[in-house]
Design a protein around this motif. Sequence first.
Motif, short mmCIF file in Angstrom:
data_model
loop_
_atom_site.label_atom_id
_atom_site.label_comp_id
_atom_site.label_asym_id
_atom_site.label_seq_id
_atom_site.Cartn_x
_atom_site.Cartn_y
_atom_site.Cartn_z
N SER A 83 0.79 -1.12 -0.08
CA SER A 83 0.18 -0.02 -0.10
C SER A 83 1.02 1.29 -0.03
CB SER A 83 -0.84 -0.03 1.14
OG SER A 83 -1.65 1.20 1.50
N THR A 84 0.49 2.13 -0.68
CA THR A 84 1.25 3.41 -0.67
C THR A 84 0.55 4.56 0.34
OG1 THR A 84 -0.40 4.42 -2.53
CG2 THR A 84 1.79 3.36 -3.41
N SER A 85 -0.33 4.14 0.90
CA SER A 85 -1.16 4.93 1.84
C SER A 85 -0.39 4.77 3.36
CB SER A 85 -2.61 4.46 2.19
OG SER A 85 -3.29 5.25 3.23
N THR A 86 -0.08 5.86 3.92
CA THR A 86 0.30 5.76 5.32
C THR A 86 -0.67 6.08 6.24
OG1 THR A 86 0.69 8.20 5.27
CG2 THR A 86 2.53 6.79 4.35
N SER A 87 -1.97 5.96 6.19
CA SER A 87 -2.85 6.14 7.14
C SER A 87 -3.06 4.78 7.94
CB SER A 87 -4.22 6.57 6.57
OG SER A 87 -4.71 5.52 5.71
N SER A 88 -3.15 5.01 9.22
CA SER A 88 -3.36 4.07 10.10
C SER A 88 -4.80 3.23 10.03
CB SER A 88 -2.98 4.11 11.62
OG SER A 88 -3.92 5.12 11.93
N LEU A 89 -4.96 2.11 10.63
CA LEU A 89 -6.45 1.48 10.55
C LEU A 89 -7.17 2.57 11.68
CD1 LEU A 89 -7.93 -1.01 9.77
CD2 LEU A 89 -7.29 -2.07 11.86
N PRO A 90 -8.40 2.91 11.29
CA PRO A 90 -9.28 3.67 12.00
C PRO A 90 -9.55 3.02 13.25
CG PRO A 90 -10.10 3.82 9.76
CD PRO A 90 -9.14 2.63 9.76
N VAL B 266 -1.90 -11.25 8.13
CA VAL B 266 -1.38 -10.40 7.12
C VAL B 266 -2.27 -9.03 6.58
CG1 VAL B 266 -1.41 -10.53 4.40
CG2 VAL B 266 -0.51 -12.47 5.70
N LEU B 267 -3.39 -9.14 7.07
CA LEU B 267 -4.48 -8.13 6.73
C LEU B 267 -4.82 -7.16 8.06
CD1 LEU B 267 -6.93 -10.04 4.57
CD2 LEU B 267 -5.19 -8.57 3.53
N LYS B 268 -3.88 -7.34 9.10
CA LYS B 268 -4.27 -6.63 10.30
C LYS B 268 -4.12 -5.13 10.23
CE LYS B 268 0.19 -7.63 12.29
NZ LYS B 268 0.79 -8.33 13.54
N GLU B 269 -3.28 -4.66 9.33
CA GLU B 269 -2.79 -3.18 9.25
C GLU B 269 -3.92 -2.69 8.20
OE1 GLU B 269 -0.71 -1.86 10.97
OE2 GLU B 269 0.02 -3.56 11.91
N GLU B 270 -4.70 -3.52 7.47
CA GLU B 270 -5.64 -2.83 6.37
C GLU B 270 -7.18 -2.89 7.00
OE1 GLU B 270 -4.50 -1.93 3.67
OE2 GLU B 270 -2.51 -2.85 3.35
N ILE B 271 -7.47 -4.00 7.52
CA ILE B 271 -8.94 -3.97 8.05
C ILE B 271 -9.00 -4.88 9.19
CG2 ILE B 271 -9.83 -3.85 5.73
CD1 ILE B 271 -10.51 -6.86 6.08
N SER B 272 -10.11 -4.62 9.87
CA SER B 272 -10.43 -5.47 11.12
C SER B 272 -11.19 -6.62 10.82
CB SER B 272 -11.33 -4.69 12.32
OG SER B 272 -10.59 -3.44 12.53
N ILE B 273 -10.89 -7.87 11.06
CA ILE B 273 -11.29 -9.26 10.85
C ILE B 273 -11.73 -9.69 11.97
CG2 ILE B 273 -11.04 -11.29 9.56
CD1 ILE B 273 -9.04 -9.83 7.77
N THR B 274 -12.90 -10.48 12.27
CA THR B 274 -13.27 -11.37 13.31
C THR B 274 -13.83 -12.63 12.73
OG1 THR B 274 -14.86 -11.33 15.22
CG2 THR B 274 -15.77 -10.39 13.22
#
Length: 518
Positions: free
Chosen positions: A94-101, A166-174
């Motif tokens: 990802s080129t985005s530097t924003s953190s997970l809300p 692998v996706l923890k920095e991108e979205i929340s998963i449950t």
Amino acid sequence: MLLRLLRSWRRRHHPPQRGGALAAALVILLPAFFPSLFTPLGHAFPSLFSEWNAPKPMHLSLLRDALERQTSIDQQSELWAPLASQGWKPCIESTSTSSLPSKSNGYIQVFLDGGLNQQRMGICDAVAVAKILNATLVIPYLEINPVWRDSSSFEEIYDVDHFIDVLKEEISITRELPKEYSWSTREYYAIGIRATRVKTAPSHASANWYLENVLPVLQSYGIAAISPFSHRLAFENLPGDIQRLRCKVNFQALAFVSHINALGETLVKRLRSPVHKQPEEFLKEVADENVQEGPGKFAVLHLRFDKDMAAHSACDFGGGRAERLALAKYRQVIWQGRVLNSQFTDEELRGQGRCPLTPEEIGLLLAALGFDSSTRLYLASHKVYGGEARISSLRMLFPLMDDKKSLASEEELAKVEGKASLLAAVDYYVSMHSDIFISASPGNMHNAVLGYRTYENLKTIRPNMGLLGQLFLNKTMDWSEFERAVQAGHKARQGQIRLRKPKQSIYTYPAPDCMCQG
């Protein structure tokens, strides 16, 4: 043969005047004595006797010549040589530097139908939709496959811990919903209209569609269940980070559970090991856990030739009148005549390249490309319509052809036996690790493996269906002419990078969205 036996039995045991009544009785009793002739037709309908006549070779002259073919050392060397670098490499960070809300807008559930590879693409899209909506994704629910009757769950196929990590920095998963939403089940949505179910998502919907139609449901109820979901996110006009996220899910986050990987690796090692001349010695070796990986090369053939595909194509596959009637009946029962191909003749369909290749035809293609009788060929297929009789020509051309059952013991297959998705996952693993991959006809498996092997710059032969359709219609063509035409028509179809065009799938053509030059 069966009819002759029945007539003989009738003449010996009953006088001619009772023939009508006896014939009726025999029709009634046949299912009890010959149940294999009355196997289910798709969902709940009886089949016609489609396998009474074994399919005959459709291209006998070419087949005879192919069995006597010889290939040069140079031709073999070129055929098996790995692809040279094409100037593209994986590029999905990802080129985005924003953190997970810090706060999610709610929970997203998706219900995925189809087979393993269609569901895989749906999972990638579900992650992207969750990102667009800033929602927490519930581990996707995989519907029971109506064709294969497979009830495999996400957790049975994929490593959930790896997927989440692998996706923890991108979205929340449950893994599961909290107790206050425990009512939101597949059964709950199956018995009535529910305000939290979104069932109007169009195919290839835009990001704005989800923001306008699903986000309000999340804000009102804290949860939204999207069903149906397959192919419900567009490939165009999405932010680059969303596209790269889909690539990250497909190529990094979706890893099979350990026992599928272990079985797949075992099969790969055995395919790369030397083949003994004596069958009993080979069987002894493939059962040995300590077989070491050797230098041998092998190709994977995805032979997509099941009854659904054969019937839907409306082509003639050499099984005679009985087979044509059986497939026509199948089309009528399953699709109520809604098969566009059925309005064309077989010659028209073949001329347009719309007929899937039979095992015989894919064998002739491989032989013309330079594969010979020493080729180790792995057959990736669930069930071939017509059984062994349909495969016999292919096996004559490639006697060193194996599949899961010939390479693994019953004990090794125990965890995947009877589970179509798990069996397909094993085939997918072997396909990813082969020297060459080729599919007999386009489909979800072909598309998924083609995309992965493009991403990794691995050799993949894409049959030129239009050319082959024309060649197989020419019944006077000799082998040398057929061979030259096949080789000329496939020079640029062996893994060369093809940039994705508008509306094409990112999972089949990962460049340029998932790759970059350099």
